[in-house]
Design an enzyme around this catalytic site. Structure first.
Site, PDB file in Angstrom:
ATOM      1  N   HIS A 135      -2.379   1.022  -2.827  1.00  0.00           N
ATOM      2  CA  HIS A 135      -1.119   1.750  -2.708  1.00  0.00           C
ATOM      3  C   HIS A 135      -0.335   1.481  -3.999  1.00  0.00           C
ATOM      4  CE1 HIS A 135       2.980   2.514  -1.175  1.00  0.00           C
ATOM      5  NE2 HIS A 135       2.446   3.083  -0.121  1.00  0.00           N
ATOM      6  N   ASP A 161      -2.406  -7.257   0.314  1.00  0.00           N
ATOM      7  CA  ASP A 161      -1.450  -6.305   0.865  1.00  0.00           C
ATOM      8  C   ASP A 161      -1.963  -5.965   2.265  1.00  0.00           C
ATOM      9  OD1 ASP A 161       0.063  -4.209   1.684  1.00  0.00           O
ATOM     10  OD2 ASP A 161      -0.441  -2.868   0.013  1.00  0.00           O
ATOM     11  N   LYS A 204       5.771  -0.494  10.048  1.00  0.00           N
ATOM     12  CA  LYS A 204       4.448  -0.005  10.426  1.00  0.00           C
ATOM     13  C   LYS A 204       3.911  -0.724  11.658  1.00  0.00           C
ATOM     14  CE  LYS A 204       2.998   0.973   5.643  1.00  0.00           C
ATOM     15  NZ  LYS A 204       3.343   2.382   5.469  1.00  0.00           N
ATOM     16  N   CYS A 230       0.764   7.794  -1.734  1.00  0.00           N
ATOM     17  CA  CYS A 230       1.100   6.705  -2.661  1.00  0.00           C
ATOM     18  C   CYS A 230      -0.162   6.002  -3.159  1.00  0.00           C
ATOM     19  CB  CYS A 230       2.045   5.684  -2.032  1.00  0.00           C
ATOM     20  SG  CYS A 230       3.605   6.401  -1.516  1.00  0.00           S
TER      21      CYS A 230
END
Lengths: 429, 145
Positions: free
Chosen positions: A143, A220, A246, A387
């Protein structure tokens, strides 16, 4: 409820938005949880209750409300720490989002180049000394939030950015691992699970090589922590970033987990209230972790809402969430195969993949796909490059349509998606 | 339903069978415009002739049906017309697109471009429709200088 099964109809009742009608009488089919998840009633109620009855600033107000707010905020930290298996609650830093967590870590490197004085002795730790000749390793499937902070870092310091390629079937290309991660590597930062491909990356393989050369490893985990049981201690990495919105929590709250001795060695990121120990006009000393990294009034109710989200997920059981999503993914992989010209971008088997499916339809731009799915069927998907532009360039496509599932999705909704895609093809036939 | 009104038959026709697509020589100016939010892009060339006549608008691009069809319609409207006339069509088209669906389209001025009226109700898609038209305006300015 057992730990491996999940009553999806009961769960859906906890999410008020799932029973709302869209304009024109359409029912909402929400397949965009990889972008941001919906919120269950207990999270909404916790936030409302705190704002209504307990709200004040944290950590500094010497009154009942201040104590209640501080207690709720810090107990959210305990919940998150337990949820991700952090060995210590002090290793859980609340940030604005996963991007801030990634930026925070990237910012910690290379400060020795600024010379003495800047942030005192902090930043002098050799593990964070990064300059010309040193290397940072990321991957092509990242991302933008796990790309740009590292680009900024190497621009500041003269270090070199390198990256893993991605194979045709959407896996991290480990074939040049020894050449990629070398004695020059200071940190490797990769996605735990790709937000486009759904691929779950082989952390252990990367970590093993990183340890051989003494490099730090950051994950991540924005797309993994909401969907799988994740234990940071078992993963054995150094830093993990994830985000509240999320995982059923509010937006505006993210999490950085890091090993305590590293966080202690790192310089502060932002200066301000609550991150200090003592301040003089010409210098300051800093609070211990986690507060060293939480300058200013934090996102109080957002953190408390995240605590409620974690409670909710633990009530359902992360193993049950994972199993449910696995069933949905198996069903969707099969169902999407029936759609003519559909090209899946990412692994086409269940092996090491999550419930995120991105695809193209020949001759039809994803923005048109998304618009018709929304307008005709109330189906919310994400369209574009999500993204992750370099990943799309890698596959030679400008954009994809992405369906991402969560604990509240059903196979009926996947059927609706397939019907919708057939209709899209009819419009553009 | 709501969105179906956006995908007018004329738009789909232009998307499937784009008119005048491809970059041609000679040209007076070439511009490249992108829509960073969705990645749509267009390279557009303009060739002007005597008396302010538009001899050719040629283009190459990628993007959604709205952006690609808008470029095709633009080619048809502009080629053979005068710069002055086409710029007034661009202005009217821009006014329509930015009118949030509240603006009555002037069909006499817009011709086929009136088919895009439905797009104005979708703020996220207005930029798609305007991409090639803004590129054209830019190219004309550069041709004159």
């Amino acid at each position: 409820m057992t730990s491996t099964s999940l009553d999806v109809e009961r769960i859906r009742k906890d999410f008020p938005v799932l029973s709302r009608e869209l304009p024109g009488g359409r029912r909402l089919v929400y397949l965009d949880s990889g972008n941001s998840s919906q919120k269950p009633a207990p999270v909404v109620e916790t936030v409302r209750e705190h704002l209504s009855m307990h709200y004040s600033n944290v950590g500094r107000a010497m009154h009942v409300l201040g104590a209640e707010s501080t207690e709720a905020y810090e107990s959210a930290r305990d919940k998150v720490a337990a949820f991700i298996g952090a060995p210590s609650r002090d290793e859980v830093i609340f940030t604005k989002n996963a991007s801030e967590a990634l930026n925070l870590v990237a910012y910690s490197f290379g400060q020795h180049l600024w010379g003495p004085g800047g942030t005192g002795d902090a930043g002098a730790d050799p593990r964070f000394a990064l300059g010309p000749g040193d290397e940072v390793v990321i991957s092509e499937m990242e991302h933008h939030s796990n790309i740009v902070p590292w680009q900024l870092l190497v621009q500041r310091t003269g270090a070199t950015l390198k990256w893993f390629g991605v194979t045709d079937d959407g896996r991290l290309d480990l074939s040049d691992l020894p050449q990629l991660i070398t004695e020059r590597t200071k940190i490797v930062s990769i996605a735990h699970q790709s937000n486009v491909l759904g691929t779950v990356n082989p952390v252990a393989d990367v970590l093993r090589r990183a340890r051989e050369v003494g490099a730090l490893v950051m994950l991540d985990a924005s797309q993994s922590v909401p969907h799988h049981p994740v234990n940071v201690a078992e993963l054995g990495v150094d830093f993990v970033a994830c985000t509240g919105h999320k995982m059923l929590g509010p937006s505006g709250i993210g999490v950085l987990w890091g090993r305590a001795e590293l966080l202690e060695a790192m310089p502060p990121f932002m200066g301000g209230g609550e991150m200090i120990e003592a301040v003089w006009m010409d210098h300051s000393t800093y609070a211990p972790i986690p507060h060293k990294f939480e300058a200013g009034t934090p996102p109080i109710v957002e953190a408390i809402g995240l605590g409620a989200a974690v409670d909710y997920l633990q009530g359902v059981g992360m193993a049950a969430v994972e199993t449910h999503e696995r069933e949905l993914t198996a069903y969707a992989l099969e169902a999407l195969r029936e759609v003519p010209t559909l090209r899946l971008i990412g692994p086409d088997s269940l092996e090491r993949r999550g419930a995120t499916l991105s695809f193209t339809l020949e001759g039809i731009h994803p923005h048109d796909v998304g618009q018709i799915l929304d307008d005709q069927f109330g189906i919310a998907v994400r369209v574009g490059h999500h993204c992750a532009r370099p990943l799309h360039l890698r596959f030679g496509i400008p954009a994809t349509t992405r369906a991402s599932f969560y604990l509240y999705n059903t196979t009926g909704e996947i059927d609706a998606l397939v019907r919708g895609l057939h209709h899209v093809q009819k419009v553009f036939a | 339903m709501i969105g179906e009104s956006m995908y007018q038959e004329l738009i789909l026709e232009h998307y499937k069978h784009p008119q005048g697509r491809g970059l041609r020589e000679p040209y007076d100016a070439e511009v490249h415009h992108v829509n960073p939010t969705c990645g749509d892009e267009i390279t557009l060339r303009v060739k002007l002739g005597d008396g302010g006549k538009v001899e050719d608008v040629s283009y190459e691009g990628q993007g959604c049906s709205i952006s690609q069809a808008a470029a095709s319609v633009l080619h048809e409207l502009a080629t053979g017309s005068s710069v002055e006339e086409t710029l007034s069509v661009v202005d009217e088209f821009t006014r329509l697109m930015q009118g949030r669906g509240q603006v009555e389209a002037d069909e006499d001025v817009l011709g086929d471009a009136v088919a895009f009226a439905g797009v104005a109700k979708f703020p996220a898609r207005v930029k798609c429709a305007l991409l090639s038209w803004m590129a054209y305006k830019d190219a004309v300015v550069r041709s004159a200088s």
